[in-house]
Every structure is written in structure tokens, then in C-alpha cells.
Design an enzyme around this catalytic site. Structure first.
Site, PDB file in Angstrom:
ATOM      1  N   THR A  69      -0.819   5.961   2.485  1.00 51.86           N
ATOM      2  CA  THR A  69      -2.058   5.236   2.746  1.00 51.86           C
ATOM      3  C   THR A  69      -1.831   4.416   4.010  1.00 51.86           C
ATOM      4  O   THR A  69      -0.821   3.726   4.133  1.00 51.86           O
ATOM      5  CB  THR A  69      -2.419   4.297   1.576  1.00 51.86           C
ATOM      6  OG1 THR A  69      -2.634   5.068   0.396  1.00 51.86           O
ATOM      7  CG2 THR A  69      -3.678   3.503   1.887  1.00 51.86           C
ATOM      8  N   ARG A 105      -6.791   5.676  -6.187  1.00 54.55           N
ATOM      9  CA  ARG A 105      -6.499   7.085  -6.433  1.00 54.55           C
ATOM     10  C   ARG A 105      -6.723   7.449  -7.902  1.00 54.55           C
ATOM     11  O   ARG A 105      -7.305   8.489  -8.221  1.00 54.55           O
ATOM     12  CB  ARG A 105      -5.065   7.386  -6.003  1.00 54.55           C
ATOM     13  CG  ARG A 105      -4.811   7.128  -4.527  1.00 54.55           C
ATOM     14  CD  ARG A 105      -3.323   7.041  -4.197  1.00 54.55           C
ATOM     15  NE  ARG A 105      -2.655   8.314  -4.427  1.00 54.55           N
ATOM     16  CZ  ARG A 105      -1.329   8.468  -4.377  1.00 54.55           C
ATOM     17  NH1 ARG A 105      -0.543   7.422  -4.107  1.00 54.55           N
ATOM     18  NH2 ARG A 105      -0.807   9.652  -4.597  1.00 54.55           N
ATOM     19  N   ILE A 135       0.872  -1.162   0.000  1.00 55.71           N
ATOM     20  CA  ILE A 135       0.000   0.000   0.000  1.00 55.71           C
ATOM     21  C   ILE A 135       0.917   1.222   0.000  1.00 55.71           C
ATOM     22  O   ILE A 135       2.044   1.161   0.485  1.00 55.71           O
ATOM     23  CB  ILE A 135      -0.984   0.024   1.191  1.00 55.71           C
ATOM     24  CG1 ILE A 135      -0.267  -0.124   2.537  1.00 55.71           C
ATOM     25  CG2 ILE A 135      -2.039  -1.041   1.036  1.00 55.71           C
ATOM     26  CD1 ILE A 135      -1.215  -0.078   3.723  1.00 55.71           C
ATOM     27  N   ASP A 136       0.438   2.316  -0.552  1.00 61.98           N
ATOM     28  CA  ASP A 136       1.279   3.494  -0.731  1.00 61.98           C
ATOM     29  C   ASP A 136       1.778   4.059   0.597  1.00 61.98           C
ATOM     30  O   ASP A 136       1.159   3.850   1.648  1.00 61.98           O
ATOM     31  CB  ASP A 136       0.502   4.586  -1.477  1.00 61.98           C
ATOM     32  CG  ASP A 136       0.083   4.157  -2.875  1.00 61.98           C
ATOM     33  OD1 ASP A 136       0.790   3.316  -3.455  1.00 61.98           O
ATOM     34  OD2 ASP A 136      -0.943   4.661  -3.360  1.00 61.98           O
ATOM     35  N   LYS A 137       2.863   4.797   0.526  1.00 65.70           N
ATOM     36  CA  LYS A 137       3.471   5.417   1.711  1.00 65.70           C
ATOM     37  C   LYS A 137       2.443   6.170   2.546  1.00 65.70           C
ATOM     38  O   LYS A 137       2.366   5.994   3.767  1.00 65.70           O
ATOM     39  CB  LYS A 137       4.582   6.367   1.269  1.00 65.70           C
ATOM     40  CG  LYS A 137       5.178   7.196   2.409  1.00 65.70           C
ATOM     41  CD  LYS A 137       6.115   8.269   1.891  1.00 65.70           C
ATOM     42  CE  LYS A 137       6.559   9.189   3.023  1.00 65.70           C
ATOM     43  NZ  LYS A 137       7.379  10.319   2.534  1.00 65.70           N
TER      44      LYS A 137
END
Length: 304
Positions: free
Chosen positions: A141, A238, A137-139
């Protein structure tokens, strides 16, 4: 380096090469064999092949397993919010701002650095830099991420992701008021030609991507939604929410340039994670509450 050689028998004819190798040595996972094939360590009749190559009688298969790399990622005593842990898997509630694995510019302070300090038995399928990491998962998020502690668990979880049988629910706050209660975004995602660091909906060099969403609450100019991933492409939620005209609040890459709220990064949280346990074969589901900053954002929107 370890070297192996086999000659294909008539009984083995037409078997996929990656499947055949796992039957020749049960200690090797299919995912690991596929990596060796892609890296050119396995050859058939002195030629590289693809993972779906079907062997012929008399084929000579050679496999040169490279020596393990020296571990360069440093274990760091970073506190972890562990939702669940056993001998096979760890489920971690990752905070916003933490990178999942080391990369240029982020050699320390990552989830992998923390995991290596917490436990020594992570799966080795993804190599030195990403041990145990099944998905990311993104930084910026927050929320739940599953990590494999051995190769069997890793392969099982990866297969579930490929088969789209895992359950991944995200909570998000978006700009604009979505006029309907539910929806599905089915739009392929690929690298943005104009910005190689970004993803976009495109037909060129793309992969299928499907996101289901449900409206949880509406405000004057914003919507609180739940998104369920059917696929797991980079930046999928996103990109998809921007594509339909409702970008995430706080998203520095896909949202409005003007910052409207005091929140770092996108308002996106991986709230629910479910999968079939690799050992017990029972479905397990975990939930993580919204981080304080998202709760504060919702409170602000409700009281405006």
C-alpha cells in the site's frame, strides 16, 4: 538498570497506576509507562498489575527500567518522499513495496532504515525495531504515514488514533460495480483461524472495525472508491471490501487468484492524512497524489 520505589499516599488513592507514574516523573510518557507495566517491569506490592489498576493507600510501587537495547537496525541511505517535517513529526509518502519496519525476512530496506539515516531524533516508545512508528500501512500500500520524532509527539498522535480524531482517506480500485454512492462497513476483524497470516470478519477474538466508503467512479466491472478509516485494524480496508463482495484489484491475499492487471500488490493508496499537531495544537492535513501505476490502471479502465 535503574530502579525506583514509591509508597502511595492517601491523596493518591484510586488513581490509575499508569497515570500516577507519569505524575511522579514528567519525563516518562504514559505510553512508555504502559509498556513497562505490560512487560512486567513495574510491580505493586511485588505483584504485576494491569495498566488500569487503581492504587490503594500504602501500596509499594517498584519500577525497574531495563537498560536500552543495543541498536541493531542499520541506517540506510534510502531516498524518502517527505511531505512534511519539523522538530516533532515527519509525514512520508511511502512507496508501494516498502515495508514500514524490520521484521523476519525484511531486516533492511524498510522505512525505519531510511528514517534512521535521515534523522537521529525518532521517538523511542516503540523500541529499537520501530522507532517513531505511530501507525503502519501494508508493504504494497502506498501513501502517507506519520512518524513521531519525540515521545511527546508519539503519545499525542497515538491518543488521537485511539480517540478516532485523525483523518485517513484512502483511494482504491475494487472488483465489481458498487450500486450505491456511499456506505459504511461496521464489522469486527480478527485473526483468521484457517490462515493465521490473514485477517477476517469474525466475532471471535476480534476488535471493532469501521470503514466508510464513497464511490468516485464506476467502470464496466470495477469501481474507484475512497475509503475513510474510523478504526485502524490490520488489513482493514482489504478485509472489509472483500467482506461486502468487492475485493481490491491486485490484492494477492484477499482478491481473486487470477491476476487481471499488471500491478504489484493491491490498488490501495493512503491519499489524505490529517491530525492535530502535537505542539501547535492546530489541525494539519496532507495529500499525496496517486502513484503512477494506479493512474495507469484508472486510465486503462476508462479506455476499455
Amino acid at each position: 538498570m535503574e530502579s525506583f520505589e514509591w509508597k502511595v499516599t492517601p491523596e493518591q488513592k484510586s488513581t490509575r497506576i499508569d497515570k500516577l507514574i507519569t505524575t511522579l516523573n514528567e519525563n516518562w510518557s504514559r505510553t512508555q509507562v504502559q509498556i513497562w507495566i505490560k512487560e512486567g517491569h513495574l510491580k505493586v506490592n511485588d505483584s504485576e498489575v494491569k495498566t488500569n489498576y487503581k492504587v490503594e493507600t500504602g501500596d509499594v510501587i517498584t519500577l525497574d527500567i531495563p537498560d536500552p537495547e543495543e541498536l541493531e537496525v542499520v541506517a540506510e541511505n534510502i531516498p524518502l518522499d517527505i511531505a512534511y517535517e519539523d522538530e516533532d513529526v515527519i509525514v512520508v509518502n511511502k512507496p508501494r513495496g516498502m515495508v514500514v519496519h524490520p521484521a523476519p525476512g525484511h531486516s533492511s530496506g524498510t522505512l525505519v532504515n531510511a528514517l534512521m539515516y535521515h534523522c537521529k531524533d525518532l521517538s523511542g516508545i516503540n523500541g529499537v525495531i520501530r522507532p517513531g512508528i505511530v501507525h503502519r500501512i501494508d508493504k504494497d500500500t502506498s501513501g502517507l504515514i506519520m512518524v513521531a520524532k519525540n515521545d511527546h509527539a508519539h503519545e499525542s498522535l497515538v491518543e488521537q488514533l485511539k480517540a478516532k480524531t485523525t483523518r485517513r482517506l484512502y483511494k482504491a480500485v475494487v472488483h465489481g460495480v458498487i450500486p450505491h454512492e456511499i456506505g459504511t462497513i461496521d464489522a469486527p476483524i480478527g485473526r483468521d483461524k484457517k490462515d493465521r497470516q490473514s485477517m477476517t470478519v469474525t466475532e471471535e477474538n476480534s476488535r471493532d472495525a469501521v470503514t466508510h466508503f464513497t464511490v468516485l467512479e464506476t467502470f464496466d466491472n470495477h469501481t474507484y472508491v475512497q475509503c475513510e478509516l474510523e478504526t485502524g485494524r490490520t488489513h482493514q480496508i482489504r478485509v472489509h471490501m472483500k467482506y461486502i463482495g468487492y475485493p481490491l484489484v491486485g490484492d494477492p491475499k484477499y482478491g481473486p487468484k487470477k491476476k487481471m492487471f499488471d500491478i504489484e500488490g493491491q490498488a490501495l493508496h493512503a491519499a489524505v492524512l490529517g491530525f492535530v499537531h502535537p505542539r501547535t495544537e492546530e489541525e494539519v492535513v496532507f495529500e499525496a497524489p496517486l502513484p503512477e501505476e494506479m493512474e495507469n490502471l484508472l486510465h486503462l479502465l476508462r479506455t476499455k
